[in-house]
Design a protein around this motif. Structure first.
Motif, PDB file in Angstrom:
ATOM      1  N   ASP A  78     -12.535 -18.810  22.966  1.00 55.42           N
ATOM      2  CA  ASP A  78     -12.037 -17.676  22.169  1.00 55.42           C
ATOM      3  C   ASP A  78     -11.576 -18.114  20.776  1.00 55.42           C
ATOM      4  N   ARG A  79     -11.130 -19.371  20.654  1.00 58.48           N
ATOM      5  CA  ARG A  79     -10.674 -19.831  19.334  1.00 58.48           C
ATOM      6  C   ARG A  79     -11.830 -20.304  18.446  1.00 58.48           C
ATOM      7  N   LEU A  80     -12.963 -20.647  19.042  1.00 56.03           N
ATOM      8  CA  LEU A  80     -14.068 -21.205  18.242  1.00 56.03           C
ATOM      9  C   LEU A  80     -14.544 -20.269  17.126  1.00 56.03           C
ATOM     10  N   LEU A  84      -6.379 -26.542   8.647  1.00 59.91           N
ATOM     11  CA  LEU A  84      -6.961 -25.537   9.544  1.00 59.91           C
ATOM     12  C   LEU A  84      -5.851 -24.795  10.283  1.00 59.91           C
ATOM     13  N   GLY A  85      -4.867 -25.556  10.744  1.00 57.38           N
ATOM     14  CA  GLY A  85      -3.754 -24.965  11.489  1.00 57.38           C
ATOM     15  C   GLY A  85      -2.950 -24.001  10.641  1.00 57.38           C
ATOM     16  N   ARG A  86      -2.723 -24.388   9.379  1.00 50.91           N
ATOM     17  CA  ARG A  86      -1.955 -23.542   8.471  1.00 50.91           C
ATOM     18  C   ARG A  86      -2.685 -22.209   8.258  1.00 50.91           C
ATOM     19  N   GLN A 100      -3.157 -28.431  18.814  1.00 50.41           N
ATOM     20  CA  GLN A 100      -4.046 -27.566  19.582  1.00 50.41           C
ATOM     21  C   GLN A 100      -5.475 -27.657  19.035  1.00 50.41           C
ATOM     22  N   ILE A 101      -5.599 -27.653  17.717  1.00 53.97           N
ATOM     23  CA  ILE A 101      -6.921 -27.721  17.086  1.00 53.97           C
ATOM     24  C   ILE A 101      -7.605 -29.040  17.417  1.00 53.97           C
ATOM     25  N   ARG A 102      -6.863 -30.144  17.311  1.00 54.08           N
ATOM     26  CA  ARG A 102      -7.462 -31.455  17.629  1.00 54.08           C
ATOM     27  C   ARG A 102      -7.890 -31.505  19.085  1.00 54.08           C
ATOM     28  N   LYS A 103      -7.077 -30.922  19.958  1.00 57.40           N
ATOM     29  CA  LYS A 103      -7.393 -30.919  21.388  1.00 57.40           C
ATOM     30  C   LYS A 103      -8.649 -30.075  21.650  1.00 57.40           C
TER      31      LYS A 103
END
Lengths: 207, 207
Positions: B10-12, B35-37, B45-48
């Motif tokens: 869902d985040r992709l 990206l997180g900002r 979370q993004i790296r994971k």
């Protein structure tokens, strides 16, 4: 009451709709198996979801439809009868204004806003489209709790800022941007490309 | 490739959209912090998420925007350039037909169907509305992969049955019912009352 997982909260409106249909059919009691059959969810999942916030069933009998329906409404806060406004009356705003399932859940559509003189003054679902210039004033006058943003992306942050200043309680955002709002503001981003991308992911793995 | 969680999938599309914007701004490399900002998601979370399907970043440098964008597109199956049809051209169907973010993700809108003679023949977003009587024939002729159902609830199962028979690959359903389809058919149910009910749940807890 302990915290309920997002996945469970997401299923509650489905339970609610199914219970309402069952009640319309004259059912007083419904089993987790029958709920599961209608929703394509396992009975175990349903029993687990419902057990997480109380004791609604009677072993060997099932759930009392009316009692469970009222409890789920209350858990979801739907007995507050929230007043909603839609900002941006293009196709999507019009579609949402005509979406009767919100009304049946207990939400009141009280205002519609647009900036286009060709749209302001039109009536959709018994609600007149007003000039968005009056947004802050009308949020207060009509005691609007929820603002639905369906304007194009480049205008969405400005609309959100104005709703926040007008002390709206929550925002339901359809614009394809992540908006900056205070941490205290609840915002749900409805991103239609997520469902479609998920479908693409699955069908591309299938063949 | 191992199974990726639904939450990650869902985040992709969100990552993809942000990467496309970054590329438009001329960025070649982007950090997980940036990206997180932009996405209001933690860098961890993004790296994971991204680590779960490969090695895209360079420590101390960041992610190569173009490479990551192409990889996510490919993971989501978007490089298949799916052909889509919308069945039911009311407000919601029209809104989806005009939704340019699908096109930018690589989906092709190739057909629109309705049963109303007042709507058949109209053109929306360069696509002509056809008579739904021709649905099965046109699914084959146009090699339609995805059927989007935006008809009222009482007609939805019939449309789904016809799409299944015509050997569509996936269904994106906006009608407020759970449809019976073969286990082999991928169906994504888009239920707009879920987002709104979730918002109600949160704001009713806040005061």
């Amino acid at each position: 009451m302990k915290d309920i997982s997002k996945a469970t909260i997401d299923r509650l409106p489905l339970y609610l709709r199914t219970l309402r249909m069952a009640q319309d059919e004259g059912l007083d009691v419904i089993s987790s198996e029958e709920l599961g059959r209608r929703l394509e969810i396992t009975p175990e999942q349903i029993r687990k979801d419902l057990a997480s916030f109380g004791q609604f069933g009677k072993k060997g009998v099932g759930y009392y439809v009316n009692e469970l329906k009222k409890s789920i409404s209350s858990i979801l806060g739907l007995d507050n009868h929230w007043n909603m406004a839609i900002v941006g009356i293009g196709h999507l705003g019009s579609a949402l204004a005509n979406h009767h399932s919100f009304i049946s859940l207990g939400f009141n559509l009280v205002a519609l806003f647009d900036h286009d003189p060709a749209i302001v003054g039109k009536t959709i679902n018994h609600v007149k489209v007003e000039d968005v210039a009056d947004l802050e004033k009308r949020v207060k006058e009509l005691n609007i709790h929820i603002g639905i943003i369906t304007v194009p992306g480049q205008f969405a942050q400005d609309v959100a800022d104005r709703l926040v200043k007008a002390k709206i309680r929550g925002i339901w955002n359809f614009a394809p941007i992540r908006m900056k709002v205070p941490d205290t503001m609840h915002i749900v981003n409805e991103d239609l490309s997520i469902g479609l991308s998920g479908l693409s992911y699955h069908i591309s793995r299938k063949f």
